[in-house]
Design a protein around this motif. Sequence first.
Motif, PDB file in Angstrom:
ATOM      1  N   MET A   1      27.805  10.236   6.860  1.00  0.00           N
ATOM      2  CA  MET A   1      27.426  10.921   8.100  1.00  0.00           C
ATOM      3  C   MET A   1      26.904   9.930   9.120  1.00  0.00           C
ATOM      4  SD  MET A   1      24.010  12.753   6.511  1.00  0.00           S
ATOM      5  CE  MET A   1      24.952  13.506   5.219  1.00  0.00           C
ATOM      6  N   SER A   2      26.984  10.357  10.374  1.00  0.00           N
ATOM      7  CA  SER A   2      26.458   9.521  11.449  1.00  0.00           C
ATOM      8  C   SER A   2      26.082  10.404  12.628  1.00  0.00           C
ATOM      9  CB  SER A   2      27.484   8.473  11.879  1.00  0.00           C
ATOM     10  OG  SER A   2      28.608   9.089  12.464  1.00  0.00           O
ATOM     11  N   ALA A   3      25.269   9.834  13.502  1.00  0.00           N
ATOM     12  CA  ALA A   3      24.878  10.509  14.739  1.00  0.00           C
ATOM     13  C   ALA A   3      24.758   9.433  15.812  1.00  0.00           C
ATOM     14  CB  ALA A   3      23.557  11.246  14.552  1.00  0.00           C
ATOM     15  N   ASP A   4      24.954   9.819  17.071  1.00  0.00           N
ATOM     16  CA  ASP A   4      24.943   8.888  18.201  1.00  0.00           C
ATOM     17  C   ASP A   4      23.967   9.349  19.271  1.00  0.00           C
ATOM     18  OD1 ASP A   4      27.293   7.404  17.256  1.00  0.00           O
ATOM     19  OD2 ASP A   4      28.450   9.152  17.889  1.00  0.00           O
ATOM     20  N   ILE A   5      23.485   8.359  20.034  1.00  0.00           N
ATOM     21  CA  ILE A   5      22.669   8.666  21.205  1.00  0.00           C
ATOM     22  C   ILE A   5      22.834   7.528  22.214  1.00  0.00           C
ATOM     23  CG2 ILE A   5      20.517   7.531  20.469  1.00  0.00           C
ATOM     24  CD1 ILE A   5      19.075  10.115  21.504  1.00  0.00           C
ATOM     25  N   TYR A   6      22.813   7.868  23.495  1.00  0.00           N
ATOM     26  CA  TYR A   6      22.852   6.851  24.542  1.00  0.00           C
ATOM     27  C   TYR A   6      21.428   6.379  24.793  1.00  0.00           C
ATOM     28  CZ  TYR A   6      23.363   4.431  28.918  1.00  0.00           C
ATOM     29  OH  TYR A   6      23.316   3.465  29.892  1.00  0.00           O
ATOM     30  N   ILE A   7      21.254   5.056  24.903  1.00  0.00           N
ATOM     31  CA  ILE A   7      19.945   4.469  25.191  1.00  0.00           C
ATOM     32  C   ILE A   7      20.082   3.532  26.392  1.00  0.00           C
ATOM     33  CG2 ILE A   7      18.082   2.997  24.318  1.00  0.00           C
ATOM     34  CD1 ILE A   7      18.624   4.113  21.553  1.00  0.00           C
ATOM     35  N   SER A   8      19.155   3.649  27.321  1.00  0.00           N
ATOM     36  CA  SER A   8      19.151   2.815  28.523  1.00  0.00           C
ATOM     37  C   SER A   8      18.531   1.457  28.210  1.00  0.00           C
ATOM     38  CB  SER A   8      18.383   3.502  29.656  1.00  0.00           C
ATOM     39  OG  SER A   8      19.039   4.678  30.046  1.00  0.00           O
ATOM     40  N   ALA A   9      19.241   0.669  27.431  1.00  0.00           N
ATOM     41  CA  ALA A   9      18.820  -0.690  27.067  1.00  0.00           C
ATOM     42  C   ALA A   9      20.064  -1.411  26.554  1.00  0.00           C
ATOM     43  CB  ALA A   9      17.742  -0.657  25.983  1.00  0.00           C
ATOM     44  N   THR A  10      20.016  -2.734  26.597  1.00  0.00           N
ATOM     45  CA  THR A  10      21.161  -3.501  26.113  1.00  0.00           C
ATOM     46  C   THR A  10      21.263  -3.419  24.592  1.00  0.00           C
ATOM     47  OG1 THR A  10      19.954  -5.562  25.764  1.00  0.00           O
ATOM     48  CG2 THR A  10      20.828  -5.159  28.005  1.00  0.00           C
ATOM     49  N   PRO A  11      22.451  -3.655  24.050  1.00  0.00           N
ATOM     50  CA  PRO A  11      22.593  -3.652  22.591  1.00  0.00           C
ATOM     51  C   PRO A  11      21.620  -4.620  21.906  1.00  0.00           C
ATOM     52  CG  PRO A  11      24.756  -3.554  23.585  1.00  0.00           C
ATOM     53  CD  PRO A  11      23.771  -3.794  24.708  1.00  0.00           C
ATOM     54  N   ARG A  12      21.376  -5.784  22.495  1.00  0.00           N
ATOM     55  CA  ARG A  12      20.441  -6.744  21.881  1.00  0.00           C
ATOM     56  C   ARG A  12      19.002  -6.223  21.903  1.00  0.00           C
ATOM     57  NH1 ARG A  12      21.670 -11.707  20.027  1.00  0.00           N
ATOM     58  NH2 ARG A  12      23.813 -12.376  20.343  1.00  0.00           N
ATOM     59  N   GLU A  13      18.630  -5.541  22.989  1.00  0.00           N
ATOM     60  CA  GLU A  13      17.284  -4.958  23.050  1.00  0.00           C
ATOM     61  C   GLU A  13      17.117  -3.876  21.983  1.00  0.00           C
ATOM     62  OE1 GLU A  13      16.179  -5.414  27.783  1.00  0.00           O
ATOM     63  OE2 GLU A  13      17.576  -3.826  27.182  1.00  0.00           O
ATOM     64  N   VAL A  14      18.130  -3.046  21.833  1.00  0.00           N
ATOM     65  CA  VAL A  14      18.083  -1.985  20.823  1.00  0.00           C
ATOM     66  C   VAL A  14      18.048  -2.601  19.423  1.00  0.00           C
ATOM     67  CG1 VAL A  14      19.336  -0.030  19.835  1.00  0.00           C
ATOM     68  CG2 VAL A  14      19.169  -0.280  22.332  1.00  0.00           C
TER      69      VAL A  14
ATOM     70  N   VAL B   1      14.715  -3.762  18.117  1.00  0.00           N
ATOM     71  CA  VAL B   1      13.827  -2.698  17.656  1.00  0.00           C
ATOM     72  C   VAL B   1      14.283  -2.175  16.294  1.00  0.00           C
ATOM     73  CG1 VAL B   1      12.997  -0.350  18.132  1.00  0.00           C
ATOM     74  CG2 VAL B   1      13.131  -2.040  19.980  1.00  0.00           C
ATOM     75  N   VAL B   2      15.547  -1.778  16.170  1.00  0.00           N
ATOM     76  CA  VAL B   2      15.980  -1.120  14.924  1.00  0.00           C
ATOM     77  C   VAL B   2      16.022  -2.066  13.732  1.00  0.00           C
ATOM     78  CG1 VAL B   2      17.235   0.681  16.167  1.00  0.00           C
ATOM     79  CG2 VAL B   2      18.482  -1.352  15.356  1.00  0.00           C
ATOM     80  N   SER B   3      16.113  -3.363  13.967  1.00  0.00           N
ATOM     81  CA  SER B   3      16.112  -4.320  12.854  1.00  0.00           C
ATOM     82  C   SER B   3      14.694  -4.700  12.424  1.00  0.00           C
ATOM     83  CB  SER B   3      16.898  -5.583  13.226  1.00  0.00           C
ATOM     84  OG  SER B   3      16.283  -6.255  14.312  1.00  0.00           O
TER      85      SER B   3
END
Length: 180
Positions: A14-27, A30-32
């Motif tokens: 399963m998976s889910a998606d969301i748009y975030i107003s930040a660059t992939p590196r910024e995201v 945080v998630v790592s």
Amino acid sequence: MTESVLTKSPIFAMSADIYISATPREVYSVVSDLPRSGEWSPETMGGEWVSGEPAEVGSVFRGENLRSEDVVAWAPLVRGTWYTEARVIAAEPGRTFRWAMLTHAGENQNSVWGFDMTPSGSGCVLTHHFRMDTPTEGIHKIVSGMDEAEKQRFFDEWGEKLRGDLDVTLQRIKKVIEGR
């Protein structure tokens, strides 16, 4: 004779998606940072890196988790606080971060959580995913005394819980990153 839910593969995907107003590196930054996961996870309260360099492939994270009594209340799940260990299996800044849950012997299980970041407009789409190909040690323990109908009920209800957790996690990460 019906195939057992325990022999199906994948058991969960399963998976889910969301748009975030930040660059992939910024995201990704945080998630790592798994010790911060208590800020967004419905069950993980945080934890610490116990081996390797933080967030690098091969490093091991020990998570502290908390589950309430009402989660699939009829099933013999671990309740209260418990600990897990996971090994980072993919770490590509700005692109993907994944970890496999470990057995008690420290081996990777076919239970993988992760995040993927895809550039989109001025931000990115964050995808949170979970896949379990074969039953983990914990799953075997939970369903050991169940008949096939109870096992199916457990997997249906656990899958619903996991899908909800993916969505809640993404909403909370969005708030952490966007500051809303």
